[in-house]
Design an enzyme around this catalytic site. Structure first.
Site, PDB file in Angstrom:
ATOM      1  N   HIS A  62       0.840  -1.214   0.000  1.00  0.00           N
ATOM      2  CA  HIS A  62       0.000   0.000   0.000  1.00  0.00           C
ATOM      3  C   HIS A  62       0.869   1.256   0.000  1.00  0.00           C
ATOM      4  O   HIS A  62       1.195   1.809   1.045  1.00  0.00           O
ATOM      5  CB  HIS A  62      -0.908  -0.033   1.237  1.00  0.00           C
ATOM      6  CG  HIS A  62      -2.020   0.971   1.209  1.00  0.00           C
ATOM      7  ND1 HIS A  62      -3.262   0.727   1.750  1.00  0.00           N
ATOM      8  CD2 HIS A  62      -2.083   2.222   0.716  1.00  0.00           C
ATOM      9  CE1 HIS A  62      -4.031   1.785   1.586  1.00  0.00           C
ATOM     10  NE2 HIS A  62      -3.334   2.721   0.971  1.00  0.00           N
ATOM     11  N   HIS A  64       1.455   5.120  -1.962  1.00  0.00           N
ATOM     12  CA  HIS A  64       1.003   6.153  -2.902  1.00  0.00           C
ATOM     13  C   HIS A  64       2.235   6.849  -3.476  1.00  0.00           C
ATOM     14  O   HIS A  64       2.980   7.489  -2.729  1.00  0.00           O
ATOM     15  CB  HIS A  64       0.095   7.164  -2.201  1.00  0.00           C
ATOM     16  CG  HIS A  64      -1.181   6.567  -1.683  1.00  0.00           C
ATOM     17  ND1 HIS A  64      -2.293   6.376  -2.480  1.00  0.00           N
ATOM     18  CD2 HIS A  64      -1.510   6.093  -0.460  1.00  0.00           C
ATOM     19  CE1 HIS A  64      -3.261   5.815  -1.750  1.00  0.00           C
ATOM     20  NE2 HIS A  64      -2.808   5.625  -0.523  1.00  0.00           N
ATOM     21  N   ARG A  66       2.030   8.906  -6.278  1.00  0.00           N
ATOM     22  CA  ARG A  66       1.549  10.205  -6.788  1.00  0.00           C
ATOM     23  C   ARG A  66       1.830  10.486  -8.259  1.00  0.00           C
ATOM     24  O   ARG A  66       1.443  11.537  -8.758  1.00  0.00           O
ATOM     25  CB  ARG A  66       2.107  11.369  -5.945  1.00  0.00           C
ATOM     26  CG  ARG A  66       1.802  11.290  -4.455  1.00  0.00           C
ATOM     27  CD  ARG A  66       0.318  11.320  -4.177  1.00  0.00           C
ATOM     28  NE  ARG A  66       0.034  11.418  -2.737  1.00  0.00           N
ATOM     29  CZ  ARG A  66      -0.987  10.796  -2.157  1.00  0.00           C
ATOM     30  NH1 ARG A  66      -1.815  10.050  -2.872  1.00  0.00           N
ATOM     31  NH2 ARG A  66      -1.205  10.934  -0.868  1.00  0.00           N
ATOM     32  N   ASN A  96      -4.903   5.749  -7.115  1.00  0.00           N
ATOM     33  CA  ASN A  96      -5.545   7.073  -7.080  1.00  0.00           C
ATOM     34  C   ASN A  96      -4.610   8.185  -7.553  1.00  0.00           C
ATOM     35  O   ASN A  96      -4.373   9.164  -6.859  1.00  0.00           O
ATOM     36  CB  ASN A  96      -6.105   7.381  -5.688  1.00  0.00           C
ATOM     37  CG  ASN A  96      -5.033   7.462  -4.607  1.00  0.00           C
ATOM     38  OD1 ASN A  96      -3.950   6.901  -4.759  1.00  0.00           O
ATOM     39  ND2 ASN A  96      -5.327   8.166  -3.531  1.00  0.00           N
ATOM     40  N   ASP A 156      -8.700   2.612  -3.354  1.00  0.00           N
ATOM     41  CA  ASP A 156      -8.232   3.237  -2.117  1.00  0.00           C
ATOM     42  C   ASP A 156      -8.234   4.759  -2.178  1.00  0.00           C
ATOM     43  O   ASP A 156      -7.843   5.365  -3.164  1.00  0.00           O
ATOM     44  CB  ASP A 156      -6.824   2.763  -1.752  1.00  0.00           C
ATOM     45  CG  ASP A 156      -6.411   3.343  -0.410  1.00  0.00           C
ATOM     46  OD1 ASP A 156      -7.095   3.061   0.578  1.00  0.00           O
ATOM     47  OD2 ASP A 156      -5.453   4.131  -0.365  1.00  0.00           O
ATOM     48  N   HIS A 183     -10.812  -0.146   0.822  1.00  0.00           N
ATOM     49  CA  HIS A 183     -10.710   0.960   1.786  1.00  0.00           C
ATOM     50  C   HIS A 183     -12.087   1.021   2.451  1.00  0.00           C
ATOM     51  O   HIS A 183     -13.042   1.520   1.865  1.00  0.00           O
ATOM     52  CB  HIS A 183     -10.371   2.255   1.027  1.00  0.00           C
ATOM     53  CG  HIS A 183     -10.507   3.510   1.814  1.00  0.00           C
ATOM     54  ND1 HIS A 183      -9.426   4.321   2.101  1.00  0.00           N
ATOM     55  CD2 HIS A 183     -11.579   4.120   2.375  1.00  0.00           C
ATOM     56  CE1 HIS A 183      -9.839   5.372   2.806  1.00  0.00           C
ATOM     57  NE2 HIS A 183     -11.158   5.280   2.980  1.00  0.00           N
ATOM     58  N   HIS A 236      -5.596  -0.927   5.677  1.00  0.00           N
ATOM     59  CA  HIS A 236      -5.460  -0.144   6.920  1.00  0.00           C
ATOM     60  C   HIS A 236      -6.577  -0.324   7.972  1.00  0.00           C
ATOM     61  O   HIS A 236      -7.335   0.590   8.255  1.00  0.00           O
ATOM     62  CB  HIS A 236      -5.300   1.345   6.624  1.00  0.00           C
ATOM     63  CG  HIS A 236      -6.162   1.897   5.520  1.00  0.00           C
ATOM     64  ND1 HIS A 236      -7.520   1.702   5.452  1.00  0.00           N
ATOM     65  CD2 HIS A 236      -5.846   2.642   4.444  1.00  0.00           C
ATOM     66  CE1 HIS A 236      -7.988   2.316   4.379  1.00  0.00           C
ATOM     67  NE2 HIS A 236      -6.991   2.892   3.748  1.00  0.00           N
ATOM     68  N   ASP A 309       0.785   2.567   3.782  1.00  0.00           N
ATOM     69  CA  ASP A 309      -0.104   3.655   3.338  1.00  0.00           C
ATOM     70  C   ASP A 309       0.696   4.953   3.215  1.00  0.00           C
ATOM     71  O   ASP A 309       0.210   6.030   3.576  1.00  0.00           O
ATOM     72  CB  ASP A 309      -1.307   3.825   4.281  1.00  0.00           C
ATOM     73  CG  ASP A 309      -2.412   4.685   3.655  1.00  0.00           C
ATOM     74  OD1 ASP A 309      -2.271   5.085   2.477  1.00  0.00           O
ATOM     75  OD2 ASP A 309      -3.408   4.957   4.352  1.00  0.00           O
ATOM     76  N   PRO A 327      -5.660  14.162   4.102  1.00  0.00           N
ATOM     77  CA  PRO A 327      -5.275  13.099   5.041  1.00  0.00           C
ATOM     78  C   PRO A 327      -4.114  12.270   4.505  1.00  0.00           C
ATOM     79  O   PRO A 327      -3.993  12.085   3.296  1.00  0.00           O
ATOM     80  CB  PRO A 327      -6.551  12.257   5.129  1.00  0.00           C
ATOM     81  CG  PRO A 327      -7.245  12.462   3.818  1.00  0.00           C
ATOM     82  CD  PRO A 327      -6.878  13.843   3.353  1.00  0.00           C
TER      83      PRO A 327
HETATM   84 ZN    ZN Z   1      -7.175   4.155   2.181  1.00  0.00          ZN
END
Ligand code: ZN
Length: 441
Positions: A62, A64, A66, A96, A156, A183, A236, A309, A327
């Site tokens: 997990h 990110h 970007r 995402n 997610d 998620h 998570h 995460d 967040p």
């Molecule tokens: Zn999430």
């Protein structure tokens, strides 16, 4: 400096594999060629492993990264550097991005960027629904058949809230043993939420994110996964009730796996009293009782893995009023130290130490690789295995400096904290990506 692409022979001397007795490891042609005491190899580059623990390369399910879209917060390259420095040899990149990774074209782009960076294997996660909008299924089959061979799908950042769509997604990926990573956030119950719903949110006057918003989705999804016979992964996990539901589902034979983040294992909702948005995260930091239940779940295997995460954010998205801050927090470079802290740094040098490293190897390497279907990762350090490993000095304590991290963003909740465990070296298929604590590219 660039990563040496040409095969290099490396002899690691006197490292303690999973905290056992000191031994030598010979890395050649991308695999662990030999393992044992007193090895020799002509022309090999020698790495002194004395006092260091050898672990299988960590795998993050997990992350990110970007890119594409928010290259000001992180890129595949900068995130790969952070990962290698954290002891990782593979990371799964969440979908995402902008554009969303919901087509074969975008997942292949991310996959290629990972290969070009060459520091960790970047395995793209595909979106479950088009544009993460939760309305219709994305091209799951095309992403699975693409060069990126996607096996994990997730919206997610958002929950696949529609139960009918979730059921169809589970049915679809079952055919190629894929997995839906959920998620879990019932959107109506968590609407407008700013932090955990409890006594602290009441005192601060912030809208609460109730535990039941997570638990109700997990309860629904384990029932759906059981009904369909497909694999579900819960992202998570943050509440005691969620741990309980997953424990029950596993006892009933549901094919469910779950992850917990380092921050949910350590930090609680009291952090919000500072109004420092670095502590704003989704799902939110919970209570002491939740932290205790998450630690117990990790120990007894109800929670299969630790996932970071890792969520880098540019300063303008994070250093603002709590209500407007995005967040998420950084995780890749501090995950192992936090887990070491949580699982019992005090066991170092005691007979319990190898058992602790075995748990860390399982939760941070073997199990995440299994869930993601990454055959070349998460293998025990034995002769013939791919030479994906990391060397950690468990006795070093270091202070986390946000500006000293490799990530492009600085939103670590551990700034100024002293943590145990320093990554000294990481090897991807026998090629050093980190040496002497410095990334090699
Ligand atoms: Zn999430």
């Amino acid at each position: 400096m660039t990563v040496r692409r040409t095969p290099v022979t490396i002899l690691i001397r006197n490292a303690r594999v999973l905290g056992g007795e000191p031994t030598d490891l010979l890395l050649r042609d991308g695999v662990i060629a030999e393992i044992g005491a007193g090895l020799t190899a002509e022309g090999a580059e020698v790495v002194d492993g004395a006092g260091l623990v050898a672990l299988p390369g960590l795998v993050d399910l997990h992350t990110h990264l970007r890119e594409p879209g928010r290259e000001d917060a992180e890129t595949v390259y900068t995130g790969s550097r952070a990962a290698a420095l954290g002891g990782y040899t593979a990371v799964c990149a969440m979908a995402n991005t902008s554009p969303v990774a919901d087509t074969a074209g975008v997942v292949e782009q991310v996959y290629r960027l990972g290969q070009e960076a060459g520091l960790v294997d970047v395995q793209p996660i595909g979106a479950v629904t088009v544009g993460l909008a939760g309305e219709r299924l994305a091209e799951l089959g095309a992403m699975a058949d693409s060069a990126a061979r996607v096996r994990v799908f997730s919206d997610d950042g958002f929950c696949v809230a529609d139960p009918r769509l979730m059921r169809r997604a589970l049915e679809y990926v079952k055919a190629f043993d894929g997995v839906i990573a959920q998620h879990a956030e019932e959107p109506r119950l968590a609407q407008g939420a700013q932090m955990h719903e409890g006594d602290v949110s009441a005192r601060l006057g912030l809208t609460g994110w109730p535990a039941v918003a997570e638990e109700s989705i997990i309860a629904r999804d384990v029932l759906l996964a059981g009904h369909v016979g497909a694999r579900l992964h819960v992202c998570h996990v943050s509440t005691a009730g969620s741990v309980e539901i997953i424990r029950m589902a596993k006892a009933r034979g549901v094919r469910v796996t779950a992850e917990v983040t380092p921050h949910h294992l350590l930090l609680t909702h009291e952090k919000a009293e500072s109004y420092d948005p670095v502590y704003k995260v989704n799902p939110p930091l919970r209570t002491d009782a939740d932290v205790e239940a998450l630690r117990e779940g990790l120990r007894d295997g109800t929670i299969d893995i630790v996932a970071t995460d890792h969520a880098p954010h540019a300063a303008e998205d994070k250093e603002c009023e709590w209500a407007y801050a995005r967040p998420g927090m950084l995780g890749l470079e501090t995950a192992l130290p936090i887990v070491l802290d949580v699982l019992g740094e005090q066991s170092l040098g005691t007979p319990a130490e190898p058992a602790m490293w075995a748990v860390i190897a399982e939760r941070m390497s073997y199990a995440p690789a299994r869930i993601a279907g990454l055959d070349g990762h998460g293998n025990a350090l034995t002769a013939g295995a791919p030479a994906n490993l990391t060397l950690v000095d468990p006795t070093v304590r270091w202070s986390v400096d946000p500006t000293g991290l490799a990530s492009l963003s600085h939103n670590t909740p551990y700034a100024g904290m002293t943590v145990p465990g320093r990554i000294v070296a990481t090897f991807l298929r026998g090629v050093p990506t980190v040496l002497d604590g410095k990334v090699q590219k």
